[in-house]
Design a protein around this motif. Structure first.
Motif, short mmCIF file in Angstrom:
data_model
loop_
_atom_site.label_atom_id
_atom_site.label_comp_id
_atom_site.label_asym_id
_atom_site.label_seq_id
_atom_site.Cartn_x
_atom_site.Cartn_y
_atom_site.Cartn_z
N MET A 1 -3.42 1.74 14.14
CA MET A 1 -4.35 1.71 13.03
C MET A 1 -3.58 1.49 11.74
SD MET A 1 -7.15 4.55 11.94
CE MET A 1 -8.28 4.21 10.62
N ASN A 2 -4.00 0.53 10.95
CA ASN A 2 -3.38 0.29 9.65
C ASN A 2 -4.00 1.21 8.62
OD1 ASN A 2 -1.65 -1.68 10.55
ND2 ASN A 2 -3.11 -3.33 10.19
N LEU A 3 -3.18 2.01 7.99
CA LEU A 3 -3.64 2.94 6.97
C LEU A 3 -3.28 2.39 5.60
CD1 LEU A 3 -2.42 6.29 8.56
CD2 LEU A 3 -4.67 5.25 8.74
N ASP A 4 -4.26 2.37 4.71
CA ASP A 4 -3.96 1.96 3.35
C ASP A 4 -3.54 3.19 2.54
OD1 ASP A 4 -6.31 3.30 2.60
OD2 ASP A 4 -7.45 1.45 2.31
N GLN A 8 -3.76 7.29 3.44
CA GLN A 8 -2.56 8.13 3.44
C GLN A 8 -2.71 9.32 2.50
OE1 GLN A 8 0.86 5.65 2.77
NE2 GLN A 8 0.67 4.66 4.76
#
Length: 159
Positions: A1-4, A8
């Motif tokens: 999963m890409n967290l912006d 965060q």
């Protein structure tokens, strides 16, 4: 999963205090409450947030002794790893268990009320697990940093 960066910040805030209301969290991360709630639910549904729990003070509850125990096993025994995992599972005194590289096979964190109960745990339970060959215990004198269960998010701790 890409967290912006916002995800965060949400995770960082929740690590510090999981009891923040959605309103308080939204204010800290500069989002509307509805947008914040959507993001938190998404993080929960994706499994990034696995749950919430109370962090207890072991000493105030009478568990004054913490030890790090290095365990080496007889690897010639069939199913030595599976037997050890099954052998430690019922023992609540073991608060963490890790498979490691180096001279030991496992490192355990053990919490008991005192030295007598620690000795009893070692002698009556841990050494009786099939395949345990060698133990080396280190008693924790004082913790100088404890972020167990927390991750270095939002670039903090990257040096």
């Amino acid at each position: 999963m890409n967290l912006d960066a916002i995800d965060q910040r949400i995770l960082y805030c929740l690590q510090e205090n999981s009891q923040l209301t959605n309103q308080e969290l939204a204010e800290r991360v500069a989002l509307s409450p509805s947008a914040c709630l959507r993001r938190v639910r998404s993080l929960e549904e994706s499994g990034v947030i696995r749950g919430y729990r109370a962090v207890l003070d072991a000493e105030k509850l009478g568990f004054d002794l913490e030890a790090i125990v290095h365990v080496s096993l007889d690897q010639m025994r069939p199913n030595w790893h599976e037997q050890f995992i099954a052998g430690i599972a019922p023992h609540d005194e073991i608060t963490q268990a890790s498979i490691v590289t180096g001279t030991s096979n496992y490192i355990l964190t053990v919490r008991t009320r005192n030295m007598t109960s620690f000795s009893q745990f070692i002698e009556q339970k841990l050494v009786k697990i099939p395949g345990v060959r060698d133990l080396c215990s280190n008693i924790v004198m004082r913790k100088i940093k404890d972020r167990s269960g927390m991750l270095p998010l939002t670039g903090r701790g990257d040096g």
